[in-house]
Motif scaffolding. Structure first.
Motif, mmCIF file in Angstrom:
data_model
loop_
_atom_site.group_PDB
_atom_site.id
_atom_site.type_symbol
_atom_site.label_atom_id
_atom_site.label_comp_id
_atom_site.label_asym_id
_atom_site.label_seq_id
_atom_site.Cartn_x
_atom_site.Cartn_y
_atom_site.Cartn_z
ATOM 1 N N GLU A 1 49.387 95.992 69.524
ATOM 2 C CA GLU A 1 48.297 95.354 68.790
ATOM 3 C C GLU A 1 47.602 96.378 67.906
ATOM 4 O O GLU A 1 47.512 97.526 68.274
ATOM 5 C CB GLU A 1 47.306 94.688 69.759
ATOM 6 N N LYS B 1 49.414 96.087 74.711
ATOM 7 C CA LYS B 1 47.952 96.007 74.628
ATOM 8 C C LYS B 1 47.341 97.382 74.797
ATOM 9 O O LYS B 1 47.906 98.254 75.450
ATOM 10 C CB LYS B 1 47.434 95.056 75.710
ATOM 11 N N SER C 1 44.187 97.636 75.997
ATOM 12 C CA SER C 1 43.212 97.564 77.085
ATOM 13 C C SER C 1 43.671 96.515 78.074
ATOM 14 O O SER C 1 44.493 95.658 77.749
ATOM 15 C CB SER C 1 41.821 97.209 76.551
ATOM 16 N N GLN C 2 43.135 96.606 79.277
ATOM 17 C CA GLN C 2 43.465 95.612 80.290
ATOM 18 C C GLN C 2 42.433 94.498 80.245
ATOM 19 O O GLN C 2 41.272 94.734 79.934
ATOM 20 C CB GLN C 2 43.479 96.261 81.673
ATOM 21 N N THR C 3 42.837 93.289 80.583
ATOM 22 C CA THR C 3 41.917 92.157 80.584
ATOM 23 C C THR C 3 41.862 91.571 81.991
ATOM 24 O O THR C 3 42.668 91.936 82.848
ATOM 25 C CB THR C 3 42.379 91.069 79.586
ATOM 26 N N VAL C 4 40.909 90.666 82.209
ATOM 27 C CA VAL C 4 40.747 90.085 83.551
ATOM 28 C C VAL C 4 41.974 89.294 84.005
ATOM 29 O O VAL C 4 42.161 89.080 85.196
ATOM 30 C CB VAL C 4 39.503 89.169 83.652
ATOM 31 N N TYR D 1 49.687 99.200 77.370
ATOM 32 C CA TYR D 1 50.127 98.402 78.514
ATOM 33 C C TYR D 1 51.126 97.319 78.102
ATOM 34 O O TYR D 1 50.905 96.624 77.102
ATOM 35 C CB TYR D 1 48.946 97.667 79.148
ATOM 36 N N VAL D 2 52.170 97.154 78.893
ATOM 37 C CA VAL D 2 53.043 95.978 78.771
ATOM 38 C C VAL D 2 53.301 95.448 80.182
ATOM 39 O O VAL D 2 53.686 96.223 81.070
ATOM 40 C CB VAL D 2 54.382 96.321 78.088
#
Lengths: 191, 191
Positions: free
Chosen positions: A58, A80, A82-85, A108-109
């Motif tokens: 992204e 990504k 950042s990590q998301t909830v 992150y993948v």
């Protein structure tokens, strides 16, 4: 000059520090006609190369990756920053320094989205120091998958990242390769 | 049920706190066949509405916005969540709380890319609390432009954001509207 070099020559703005601004058609406002031509050029270059997945990071690579995924009829995955909830899956994690944001970030993948049988075409809008591309390569290797190729819209040749990637054995295609740029005269030359 | 509701019912995973995970086809791995159908559904809904620009926010709305921009033959703009070294233009700035990241962020669009004559179709993958959508609406208004419509892939109806946006006079179309979801039974119902 090809279509992308002509577009860059006509509309790119050059700033000190090897910064080139083409965010009127590539990475803020997006001219999808140009994006489709970039995607087609990349696909043509990698003719006869088997691709099962398109991987980008992204955000600016996503339009090109979207069109390429449609041209290949394969899924696209965007890594990504950042990590998301709702990041509940195990993840491949790598690290990349961002030239534009001046910070080092994790990339992150989620593990389900790249597997060991995948032939991955890595795609991005810019190749400069290669940090993001190296992080994506690392993630493909963590998955035990194969890097089918690397397709880039604009390579900044002065970083010599393309030479290093090719020396490491990767098939790399950049639609436009910038040889040099001069903020004083606003001159951009291509390789 | 339409194609998107069927896809969500088949593949969506529900977690506590009204979190639904469909990142195998919408917002991490991307199935561009579904994305194209979402874009076509949005365009069909806004038939006879004049659109001169597609506006989304990085990152998950970009695939849908890319296809819509091509369908309308207009530029796409994606709002940014951070400034970069080549953000040299004056910018419209708004603020949005991110439900998935649990932080409040600025949202940036360079001024040259939205102007007062634009009819802007705002596009995003999810509508929940509406923070991102409200920030994009604010930016369109700052530019003196018009919100032609708001096209959303998945609206979480339990937030009642859609009702509020319609009450405020916006034309809103969501391809799928979730009425409720139950993490215990993994049941998703649509409006």
């Amino acid at each position: 000059m090809n279509f992308l070099e002509e577009k860059i020559k006509a509309e790119g703005q050059v700033f000190e520090g090897n910064v080139m601004k083409i965010d009127n058609f590539l990475n803020h406002q997006v001219d999808v006609r140009i994006i489709r031509k970039i995607a087609e050029d990349i696909k043509n270059h990698f003719e006869n190369v088997k691709v099962t997945k398109i991987l980008t990071i992204e955000s600016s690579g996503i339009p090109i990756a979207t069109i390429l995924a449609e041209l290949y009829s394969v899924p696209m995955v965007f890594a990504k920053k950042s990590q998301t909830v709702n990041s509940t899956d195990d993840q491949y994690i790598s690290r990349a320094y961002s030239f534009t944001h001046k910070t080092t970030n994790n990339v992150y993948v989620s593990r389900p989205y790249i597997n060991s049988s995948d032939k991955v075409l890595i795609v991005d809008d810019f190749l400069a120091d290669g940090e993001a591309t190296r992080a994506l390569i690392d993630i493909v290797h963590q998955a035990g998958a194969e890097v089918a190729g690397i397709g880039i819209a604009v390579e900044k040749g002065m970083h010599h990242t393309g030479e290093r990637l090719r020396a490491d054995g990767y098939r790399l295609h950049s639609v436009a390769v910038i040889q040099s740029m001069d903020p004083t005269t606003q001159t951009i030359t291509f390789r």
